[in-house]
Write an enzyme that holds these catalytic residues in place. Sequence first.
Site, PDB file in Angstrom:
ATOM      1  N   SER A 253       0.667  -1.281  -0.028  1.00 38.35           N
ATOM      2  CA  SER A 253       0.020   0.090   0.017  1.00 38.35           C
ATOM      3  C   SER A 253       0.962   1.110  -0.058  1.00 38.35           C
ATOM      4  O   SER A 253       2.098   1.324   0.621  1.00 38.35           O
ATOM      5  CB  SER A 253      -1.107   0.013   1.201  1.00 38.35           C
ATOM      6  OG  SER A 253      -1.732  -1.016   1.242  1.00 38.35           O
TER       7      SER A 253
HETATM    8  N1  SAH Z   1      -0.117  -5.574   3.933  1.00 40.00           N
HETATM    9  C1  SAH Z   1       0.735  -5.627   2.891  1.00 40.00           C
HETATM   10  C2  SAH Z   1      -0.426  -5.357   1.542  1.00 40.00           C
HETATM   11  C3  SAH Z   1      -1.261  -6.262   1.044  1.00 40.00           C
HETATM   12  S1  SAH Z   1      -1.960  -6.355  -0.362  1.00 40.00           S
HETATM   13  C4  SAH Z   1       1.801  -4.796   2.822  1.00 40.00           C
HETATM   14  O1  SAH Z   1       1.957  -4.189   3.810  1.00 40.00           O
HETATM   15  O2  SAH Z   1       2.810  -5.269   1.885  1.00 40.00           O
HETATM   16  C5  SAH Z   1      -3.248  -7.653   0.123  1.00 40.00           C
HETATM   17  C6  SAH Z   1      -2.712  -9.006  -0.036  1.00 40.00           C
HETATM   18  O3  SAH Z   1      -3.791  -9.858   0.833  1.00 40.00           O
HETATM   19  C7  SAH Z   1      -2.100  -9.871  -0.732  1.00 40.00           C
HETATM   20  O4  SAH Z   1      -0.966 -10.254  -0.543  1.00 40.00           O
HETATM   21  C8  SAH Z   1      -3.165 -10.811  -1.053  1.00 40.00           C
HETATM   22  O5  SAH Z   1      -2.344 -12.092  -1.575  1.00 40.00           O
HETATM   23  C9  SAH Z   1      -3.905 -11.242   0.222  1.00 40.00           C
HETATM   24  N2  SAH Z   1      -4.834 -11.641   0.490  1.00 40.00           N
HETATM   25  C10 SAH Z   1      -6.006 -11.424  -0.421  1.00 40.00           C
HETATM   26  N3  SAH Z   1      -7.183 -12.315   0.416  1.00 40.00           N
HETATM   27  C11 SAH Z   1      -6.574 -12.813   1.428  1.00 40.00           C
HETATM   28  C12 SAH Z   1      -7.306 -13.738   2.256  1.00 40.00           C
HETATM   29  N4  SAH Z   1      -8.511 -14.202   2.199  1.00 40.00           N
HETATM   30  N5  SAH Z   1      -6.483 -14.100   3.465  1.00 40.00           N
HETATM   31  C13 SAH Z   1      -5.104 -13.602   3.443  1.00 40.00           C
HETATM   32  N6  SAH Z   1      -4.650 -12.836   2.604  1.00 40.00           N
HETATM   33  C14 SAH Z   1      -5.184 -12.423   1.418  1.00 40.00           C
END
Ligand code: SAH
Length: 255
Positions: free
Chosen positions: A103
């Site tokens: 993000s």
């Molecule tokens: N917090 C992260 C950015 C997240 S992007 C950072 O600081 O880099 C969102 C993430 O959520 C992605 O890696 C994606 O694979 C994950 N995601 C999507 N659906 C999910 C689920 N049901 N459970 C866990 N992770 C999930």
Amino acid sequence: MMIPAARDLLRAVLGAMAAWPVILAIAGAVSCTGSSDVESGQDSLAALRSAMVTDQIARRGVSDPRVLAAMRDAPRHLFVPPEARTNAYDDSPLSIGHEQTISQPYIVALMTELVRPNAGDRALEIGTGSGYQAAVLSRLVATVYTIEIVEALAREAERRLKDLNYSNVIVRHGDGYAGWPEHAPFDIIIVTAAPDHIPQPLVDQLRPGGRMVIPVGSLYERQDLRLIEKDVSAQIRTRTVAPVRFVPLRRGRAY
Ligand code: SAH
């Protein structure tokens, strides 16, 4: 966006530091390297982070000094792929592979401030991604439990957080929709992928007095960042904070 001069500086710093790959890999954990190039590189990176906090984060209204300090500390350039490093302190999200993103710094800071972290808190993050949000939050609470559905990202983040000495972050590979009942209840829940509704298991795993921040909506429509608070008598209060754009929360199976 980062001004061009700052990006040139970052490119130069990272270029100079690439001569010490081992030192770069543990940057931040090292205080005495004996190399003045590496030391001045660290100083320049600290200056870039400081500018990021002033220009992108404080200017937009995030004011909690502990959150600003955590954003100033976390080496964001070590949470992005090598080819994205020169853009690490830009005012934007960045690709981390597997069609996922880290993000924008401001959004990480805003979400961290909204959940009002306390030193003794137990926190849950859904969507580990690069591990950056977990790293920032981990400096402000007791423990961060974080779940990532893409196995390769979960493993990479786990290794990165270990190498950088974020020892109070625990990573799990799986679907975060159901939360992490074994470690519930949580004082804080941060969801960094957008479901089209608020998962009830996460509401249930919030401690009375707890705070959850979550983007809600579909990929193609408007998503709203919501703050959900459970008061001491377990009543839920929801506030819509801002329009946002996150990758969708995936369901069903782990990848
Ligand atoms: N917090 C992260 C950015 C997240 S992007 C950072 O600081 O880099 C969102 C993430 O959520 C992605 O890696 C994606 O694979 C994950 N995601 C999507 N659906 C999910 C689920 N049901 N459970 C866990 N992770 C999930």
